[in-house]
Design a protein around this motif. Structure first.
Motif, PDB file in Angstrom:
ATOM      1  N   CYS A 166       4.777  -0.949 -52.134  1.00  0.00           N
ATOM      2  CA  CYS A 166       5.303  -2.232 -52.524  1.00  0.00           C
ATOM      3  C   CYS A 166       5.808  -1.841 -53.877  1.00  0.00           C
ATOM      4  N   THR A 167       6.909  -2.456 -54.339  1.00  0.00           N
ATOM      5  CA  THR A 167       7.707  -2.168 -55.676  1.00  0.00           C
ATOM      6  C   THR A 167       7.589  -3.606 -56.421  1.00  0.00           C
ATOM      7  N   GLY A 168       7.246  -3.717 -57.732  1.00  0.00           N
ATOM      8  CA  GLY A 168       7.315  -5.037 -58.525  1.00  0.00           C
ATOM      9  C   GLY A 168       5.915  -5.535 -58.671  1.00  0.00           C
ATOM     10  N   GLU A 169       5.753  -6.731 -58.665  1.00  0.00           N
ATOM     11  CA  GLU A 169       4.542  -7.483 -58.891  1.00  0.00           C
ATOM     12  C   GLU A 169       3.367  -7.362 -57.962  1.00  0.00           C
ATOM     13  N   CYS A 170       3.930  -7.432 -56.541  1.00  0.00           N
ATOM     14  CA  CYS A 170       3.013  -7.342 -55.571  1.00  0.00           C
ATOM     15  C   CYS A 170       1.786  -8.189 -55.305  1.00  0.00           C
ATOM     16  N   THR A 171       1.630  -9.168 -55.736  1.00  0.00           N
ATOM     17  CA  THR A 171       0.546 -10.056 -55.987  1.00  0.00           C
ATOM     18  C   THR A 171      -0.139 -10.100 -54.562  1.00  0.00           C
ATOM     19  N   ALA A 172       0.345 -10.229 -53.457  1.00  0.00           N
ATOM     20  CA  ALA A 172      -0.333 -10.443 -52.144  1.00  0.00           C
ATOM     21  C   ALA A 172      -0.668  -8.981 -51.774  1.00  0.00           C
ATOM     22  N   TYR A 173       0.123  -8.014 -51.900  1.00  0.00           N
ATOM     23  CA  TYR A 173      -0.082  -6.791 -51.509  1.00  0.00           C
ATOM     24  C   TYR A 173      -1.460  -6.218 -52.283  1.00  0.00           C
ATOM     25  N   ASN A 174      -1.351  -6.600 -53.587  1.00  0.00           N
ATOM     26  CA  ASN A 174      -2.457  -5.826 -54.296  1.00  0.00           C
ATOM     27  C   ASN A 174      -3.944  -6.561 -53.975  1.00  0.00           C
ATOM     28  N   ARG A 175      -3.907  -7.966 -53.637  1.00  0.00           N
ATOM     29  CA  ARG A 175      -5.083  -8.729 -53.366  1.00  0.00           C
ATOM     30  C   ARG A 175      -5.675  -8.114 -52.027  1.00  0.00           C
ATOM     31  N   LEU A 176      -4.684  -7.874 -50.837  1.00  0.00           N
ATOM     32  CA  LEU A 176      -4.919  -7.225 -49.725  1.00  0.00           C
ATOM     33  C   LEU A 176      -5.827  -5.762 -50.084  1.00  0.00           C
ATOM     34  N   LEU A 177      -5.160  -5.228 -51.085  1.00  0.00           N
ATOM     35  CA  LEU A 177      -5.709  -3.721 -51.444  1.00  0.00           C
ATOM     36  C   LEU A 177      -7.039  -4.051 -51.855  1.00  0.00           C
ATOM     37  N   ASP A 178      -7.391  -4.873 -52.556  1.00  0.00           N
ATOM     38  CA  ASP A 178      -8.730  -5.107 -53.100  1.00  0.00           C
ATOM     39  C   ASP A 178      -9.751  -5.501 -52.075  1.00  0.00           C
ATOM     40  N   GLU A 179      -9.371  -6.290 -51.191  1.00  0.00           N
ATOM     41  CA  GLU A 179      -9.989  -6.990 -50.041  1.00  0.00           C
ATOM     42  C   GLU A 179     -10.590  -5.846 -49.052  1.00  0.00           C
TER      43      GLU A 179
END
Length: 299
Positions: free
Chosen positions: A285-298
């Motif tokens: 993912c390129t950019g802020e990717c808020t949802a993507y990073n949240r899933l990474l954390d989970e």
């Protein structure tokens, strides 16, 4: 701009941006030769599905005419090759290397599971310019650009769980690298273990013995295109075709909502996730990717 990847397969590298943990699928590029734009510690690049290590295969430009890849190992069983790899690793450890045996995911036959990968690839800890092991974490990225510390590696791992490792094809490949002063020690272990040879990825991944890396890349990209088209048919209109030359990962737009992204991964879990030559693709993912990073954390 931040570029977060959940795979590698590729390239050698310098250190740049940011890191996390593997999302749903990690990618090992099972191609004769390949490279990637970059691998962050946020991701686990090239490896096995769901939380496994990520590995990267890179183009080997060294002269192979006198190496042992076509030697005694050619007719040995997997169990014998694994025993030899462990013995060679023990020798390296005795010489002061931080070394280990890792699964050879790129050698899996089509349709095989990651768990069946033979433990026959030997890697050593990836060191930084200061000679210390690279510690993955926020602010650290191993990019796909050429890294002068590692001008000739055939294999690499970037994993939030395991850290960063590299595999040299033979002692000659240590020349000019940060491990150059250990070349004689590596060569000594080769002499003590003449039956050891790193897996010959290019030979095992070339269909019919003559397929080119470019052809394999084209097949991989077509698999990504087919997946993108199917995803759009399934209602994920935001899924675009891969960029020209992209043959390793599924791109996730930065503005996709968390709920929509969860639905996407739930829809394509397990065997429904796209792969090439039996190896699952990664994601980025390129950019802020808020949802993507949240899933990474989970995950």
């Amino acid at each position: 701009m931040n570029r977060h990847r959940d795979h590698v397969p590729a390239g050698t590298a310098g250190i740049r941006e940011c890191c996390a943990a593997v999302l749903a699928v990690a990618c090992l590029i099972g191609l004769a030769a390949c490279s990637s734009p970059g691998t962050t510690a946020d991701e686990d690049t090239h490896g096995k599905p769901a939380g496994g290590a990520i590995a990267e295969t890179t183009t080997d430009t060294s002269d192979d005419t006198d190496d042992s890849t076509a030697g005694p190992a050619a007719n040995l069983s997997t169990a014998e090759l694994e025993t030899i790899a462990k013995r060679f690793t023990a020798c390296l450890v005795g010489k002061g290397f931080d070394a280990k045996v890792t699964p050879s995911y790129a050698l899996l036959p089509i349709g095989s599971t990651a768990e069946t990968a033979p433990q026959t690839t030997v890697v050593v800890r990836r060191l930084g310019a200061d000679g210390n092991p690279i510690i993955l974490g926020p602010g650290v990225e191993i990019s796909g650009d050429s890294d002068p510390l590692y001008p000739d590696i055939m294999y690499g791992i970037v994993s939030a769980d395991e850290g960063a490792w590299v595999g040299f094809k033979n002692s000659k490949a240590l020349a000019g690298s940060i491990y150059a002063d250990k070349q004689a020690d590596y060569a000594a272990c080769e002499q003590e273990n003449p039956d050891f040879a790193q897996p010959n990825y290019s030979a095992n991944n070339a269909s019919g013995g003559g397929a080119s890396a470019a052809g394999s890349d084209a097949d991989a990209q077509q698999a990504l295109i087919d997946f993108a088209r199917q995803a759009r048919k399934d209602g994920f209109d935001w899924m675009a075709d891969p960029a020209p030359g992209e043959a390793t990962s599924v791109e996730i737009p930065s503005d996709v909502s968390y709920e929509e992204l969860r639905r996407f991964y739930d829809t394509y879990s397990g065997d429904k996730w796209p792969s090439h030559d039996g190896i699952p693709f990664g994601t980025f993912c390129t950019g802020e990717c808020t949802a993507y990073n949240r899933l990474l954390d989970e995950r």
